[in-house]
Design a protein around this motif. Structure first.
Motif, mmCIF file in Angstrom:
data_model
loop_
_atom_site.group_PDB
_atom_site.id
_atom_site.type_symbol
_atom_site.label_atom_id
_atom_site.label_comp_id
_atom_site.label_asym_id
_atom_site.label_seq_id
_atom_site.Cartn_x
_atom_site.Cartn_y
_atom_site.Cartn_z
ATOM 1 N N ASP A 46 0.841 -1.196 0.000
ATOM 2 C CA ASP A 46 0.000 0.000 0.000
ATOM 3 C C ASP A 46 0.881 1.252 0.000
ATOM 4 O O ASP A 46 1.285 1.739 1.050
ATOM 5 C CB ASP A 46 -0.934 -0.001 1.216
ATOM 6 N N VAL A 47 1.207 1.724 -1.166
ATOM 7 C CA VAL A 47 1.982 2.960 -1.280
ATOM 8 C C VAL A 47 0.996 4.086 -1.547
ATOM 9 O O VAL A 47 0.423 4.167 -2.625
ATOM 10 C CB VAL A 47 2.984 2.882 -2.453
ATOM 11 N N TRP A 48 0.770 4.909 -0.566
ATOM 12 C CA TRP A 48 -0.123 6.054 -0.766
ATOM 13 C C TRP A 48 0.599 7.042 -1.665
ATOM 14 O O TRP A 48 1.735 7.412 -1.413
ATOM 15 C CB TRP A 48 -0.474 6.684 0.578
ATOM 16 N N THR A 49 -0.058 7.440 -2.725
ATOM 17 C CA THR A 49 0.598 8.352 -3.660
ATOM 18 C C THR A 49 0.914 9.663 -2.960
ATOM 19 O O THR A 49 0.097 10.185 -2.212
ATOM 20 C CB THR A 49 -0.312 8.651 -4.864
ATOM 21 N N SER A 50 2.114 10.134 -3.212
ATOM 22 C CA SER A 50 2.456 11.414 -2.609
ATOM 23 C C SER A 50 1.662 12.484 -3.338
ATOM 24 O O SER A 50 1.520 12.470 -4.553
ATOM 25 C CB SER A 50 3.948 11.682 -2.733
ATOM 26 N N ILE A 233 -9.877 3.950 6.798
ATOM 27 C CA ILE A 233 -8.808 4.265 5.850
ATOM 28 C C ILE A 233 -7.585 3.429 6.231
ATOM 29 O O ILE A 233 -7.042 3.571 7.325
ATOM 30 C CB ILE A 233 -8.482 5.767 5.874
ATOM 31 N N GLY A 234 -7.183 2.548 5.333
ATOM 32 C CA GLY A 234 -6.113 1.593 5.620
ATOM 33 C C GLY A 234 -6.707 0.208 5.781
ATOM 34 O O GLY A 234 -7.856 0.060 6.221
ATOM 35 N N ARG A 235 -5.956 -0.806 5.385
ATOM 36 C CA ARG A 235 -6.497 -2.172 5.440
ATOM 37 C C ARG A 235 -5.449 -3.150 5.933
ATOM 38 O O ARG A 235 -5.366 -4.286 5.457
ATOM 39 C CB ARG A 235 -7.016 -2.587 4.068
ATOM 40 N N SER A 236 -4.615 -2.698 6.870
ATOM 41 C CA SER A 236 -3.589 -3.581 7.421
ATOM 42 C C SER A 236 -4.247 -4.719 8.184
ATOM 43 O O SER A 236 -5.376 -4.591 8.669
ATOM 44 C CB SER A 236 -2.685 -2.793 8.368
ATOM 45 N N HIS A 258 -8.214 2.455 0.665
ATOM 46 C CA HIS A 258 -6.803 2.078 0.745
ATOM 47 C C HIS A 258 -6.008 2.847 -0.294
ATOM 48 O O HIS A 258 -6.555 3.731 -0.984
ATOM 49 C CB HIS A 258 -6.640 0.561 0.603
ATOM 50 N N ALA A 259 -4.742 2.508 -0.402
ATOM 51 C CA ALA A 259 -3.851 3.316 -1.236
ATOM 52 C C ALA A 259 -4.240 3.281 -2.707
ATOM 53 O O ALA A 259 -3.863 4.174 -3.469
ATOM 54 C CB ALA A 259 -2.406 2.843 -1.058
ATOM 55 N N LEU A 260 -4.998 2.267 -3.113
ATOM 56 C CA LEU A 260 -5.384 2.171 -4.516
ATOM 57 C C LEU A 260 -6.790 2.723 -4.773
ATOM 58 O O LEU A 260 -7.328 2.589 -5.868
ATOM 59 C CB LEU A 260 -5.281 0.717 -4.987
ATOM 60 N N THR A 261 -7.374 3.323 -3.743
ATOM 61 C CA THR A 261 -8.689 3.943 -3.903
ATOM 62 C C THR A 261 -8.545 5.248 -4.678
ATOM 63 O O THR A 261 -7.693 6.073 -4.354
ATOM 64 C CB THR A 261 -9.307 4.238 -2.522
ATOM 65 N N GLY B 222 -13.674 -8.918 -18.660
ATOM 66 C CA GLY B 222 -12.719 -7.838 -18.924
ATOM 67 C C GLY B 222 -12.826 -6.685 -17.940
ATOM 68 O O GLY B 222 -12.335 -5.580 -18.210
ATOM 69 N N VAL B 223 -13.445 -6.920 -16.784
ATOM 70 C CA VAL B 223 -13.567 -5.858 -15.788
ATOM 71 C C VAL B 223 -12.279 -5.804 -14.967
ATOM 72 O O VAL B 223 -11.875 -6.805 -14.380
ATOM 73 C CB VAL B 223 -14.775 -6.114 -14.860
ATOM 74 N N ASP B 224 -11.650 -4.646 -14.949
ATOM 75 C CA ASP B 224 -10.450 -4.457 -14.145
ATOM 76 C C ASP B 224 -10.913 -4.049 -12.743
ATOM 77 O O ASP B 224 -11.432 -2.951 -12.541
ATOM 78 C CB ASP B 224 -9.597 -3.347 -14.782
ATOM 79 N N ILE B 225 -10.767 -4.944 -11.794
ATOM 80 C CA ILE B 225 -11.345 -4.724 -10.461
ATOM 81 C C ILE B 225 -10.539 -3.697 -9.660
ATOM 82 O O ILE B 225 -11.090 -2.905 -8.899
ATOM 83 C CB ILE B 225 -11.437 -6.067 -9.693
ATOM 84 N N MET B 226 -9.219 -3.698 -9.858
ATOM 85 C CA MET B 226 -8.346 -2.839 -9.059
ATOM 86 C C MET B 226 -8.756 -1.360 -9.150
ATOM 87 O O MET B 226 -8.903 -0.816 -10.248
ATOM 88 C CB MET B 226 -6.896 -2.984 -9.517
ATOM 89 N N GLY B 227 -8.932 -0.755 -7.988
ATOM 90 C CA GLY B 227 -9.235 0.670 -7.951
ATOM 91 C C GLY B 227 -10.700 1.009 -8.169
ATOM 92 O O GLY B 227 -11.096 2.161 -8.028
#
Lengths: 360, 360
Positions: A46-50, A233-236, A258-261, B222-227
């Motif tokens: 989980d790299v939160w975008t800067s 917020i966060g899913r550890s 999470h970081a990919l939201t 073909g659904v991209d689940i991520m994000g």
């Protein structure tokens, strides 16, 4: 940028299997039958975008005049709980001549780990809970740690065992934690405990301490969780995930960010309850919050501060100065969730001892 | 009103501990130390409020002209997967002279249970998987069921065991399921499996069949689940909960909507992916959906229909005629998720046999 907690950098050695490269592996022929990949191959750090907006907090004095949120004093609540535990331990001692016991395994010299363990020791001693510790140098072997764990597993005067994390990289954390007897897993991190936390009709032996502390603060603050929109917020595995599961058991409608939201602020600002455990300082700005939301900040980021006693001070995930003007109630950092985590550890240890002694 | 599935009525006998009355119990003195109640005491039945708008579907012919969604043909996908499994079973037989085996325990005479078991038997036979069954009358004892289970547990030619649910009320479902060997739990309902599904860095031995089938349909569409924003409607231990956990492992931002969610349409209409498993026909109307959303309908409600071959036809949670005009892709009921569930059961049984024989 200086504040970004690069979890990826910190964890990349310990979780090599989480590399994106694994997406291209085809080691299992059954993958030709179904498209679903093995779950481990999906694990991304989980790299939160800067984002500069996260890292440009206002001056701490800027908006003190607008402050409206009630401050949830976790330290005070935790002290009350610890006093209650001390009384209960005393009653146990007087009734059956026994007290609860907590054992901690500490490997290495990490300053933060040593601080956490010291705080746990002090809390145990104050509550009358027996505290024992096995300390190992950074260079110790897995066998040495497992042997200590096994001895605590067998010891009837030990009712809770903690392995202070993180362990040095050469030790297999999962393997070591798997040795821990379920009835003494007062951290509640065993997957069987997590499964029982998730599933209706079941109950875990122990609820992880930090999530339990967050919910306890909500309940004591008069927040009715049922039916509320909650965003975690966060899913550890140790905070975000079990907090989501626990809030759902309390019938909140839970969303996990999470970081990919994408656009995390959009979903967060719909929440009546926000619990944040991302480890990214000032991630949650005032405009992320719905007016009147209750904010529980689990983040603790050590910010260097030469004017502070220990050379650093802790800051949370929430931009406190902004949030306090929007929220109806908020936990400070420090003094919010942190003290509750230790209090819940004592509660779990006491409960474990009661179970072991069949004492009620 | 006639369509409301009163889960409370169906389950009230089997889950007496979920009564609201328990909120007032104070059996554990530690409750005086902390306010957090035991989780089991929180378990409420999911009674979806009757709302006339859910139960007033439009005529099936009303909006055929506007239809835009691609129909996800679960039956076709499942057939392809089953053909792949049959080939893999054949390869196993030719290589090592063994085939996978599935054992089913069926208690009582429920018509739906008998139909499900028959479909599983046919699917196994077509794939070359050995199928064995232990049938008991409604009046059988727990010991009889456990004895059969134990015998399947020990049998090296059985790689997956299913206990067809629901069991008659006098049998303790949890106790019986706890007897099932984890390596043969092809349903994936054991709490250790659920815990490992939830936790990053871990992998369950088996992913529950229906959630696995839903994700497989998404991936194949073909659904991209991520994000993506995903909303799961329903939180049952066997569908809703594991589906939420699995979508989160695929890095969706997941919200779980349940019977106590206020304004479920508000949160649902933000979702890119909607998986619905509430068991309430026509719960999800067209105006609950974001234009372009992908809709996976797990609901199967038997609606009496004298013109139908078996006297009833299955309808889903989604008001299909409305949704098809809004969504970009949708599963039909029947012919969507249902066939995938059985296909995934075969996949899990095959995987289990491969593990047992160390065959790859």
């Amino acid at each position: 940028m200086a504040f970004v907690w690069h979890k990826w950098l910190r964890k990349s050695i310990r979780f090599p299997s989480t590399s994106r490269a694994l997406f291209t592996l085809k080691s299992d022929p059954s993958q030709e039958i179904i498209k679903s990949p093995p779950l481990l191959s999906l694990d991304l750090p989980d790299v939160w975008t800067s984002n500069s907006k996260y890292f440009d907090p206002p001056s701490i004095r800027e908006c003190t005049n607008e402050c409206s949120a009630r401050v949830i004093d976790g330290k005070l609540v935790a002290e009350k709980i610890r006093a209650g535990i001390a009384a209960e331990v005393m009653r146990m001692k007087e009734s059956i001549g026994k007290v609860p016991g907590l054992a901690v395994i500490l490997v290495g010299q990490r300053r933060d780990s040593k601080t956490y363990v010291r705080n746990k020791r002090i809390a145990c001693e104050e509550a009358g809970i027996n505290f024992v510790m096995a300390k190992f140098p950074d260079t110790c072997s897995e066998d040495e740690v497992c042997e200590a764990l096994s001895s605590f597993n067998e010891n009837p005067s030990v009712h809770g065992i903690l392995v202070q994390l993180p362990l040095p990289h050469h030790l297999d954390e999962e393997k070591i934690l798997n040795e821990l007897r379920l009835e003494k897993d007062v951290d509640g991190f065993h997957p069987l405990n997590i499964g029982n936390l998730a599933m209706r009709g079941r109950e875990p032996l122990f609820i992880p301490c930090t999530p339990k502390g967050c919910v306890e603060l909500l309940l004591r603050s008069g927040v009715d969780i049922m039916g509320k929109r909650a965003v975690v917020i966060g899913r550890s595995n140790i905070v975000g995930l079990p907090t989501s599961l626990l809030l759902q058991r309390h019938h909140a409608t839970v969303s996990t960010v999470h970081a990919l939201t994408k656009n995390p602020e959009q979903i967060t600002c719909e929440a009546d309850i926000v619990v944040t455990a991302a480890g990214v300082p000032n991630l949650v700005r005032g405009n992320w919050l719905k007016p009147g939301a209750v904010v529980i900040d689990v983040g603790t980021y050590p910010l260097e501060d030469s004017t502070s006693e220990y050379g650093y001070r802790l800051i949370g995930d929430v931009c406190y100065e902004e949030a306090v003007a929007v929220a109806s109630a908020i936990t400070p950092v420090p003094g919010g969730v942190g003290p509750m985590t230790i209090a819940m550890l004592l509660v779990n240890t006491l409960d474990s001892a009661k179970r072991a002694f069949n004492f009620s």
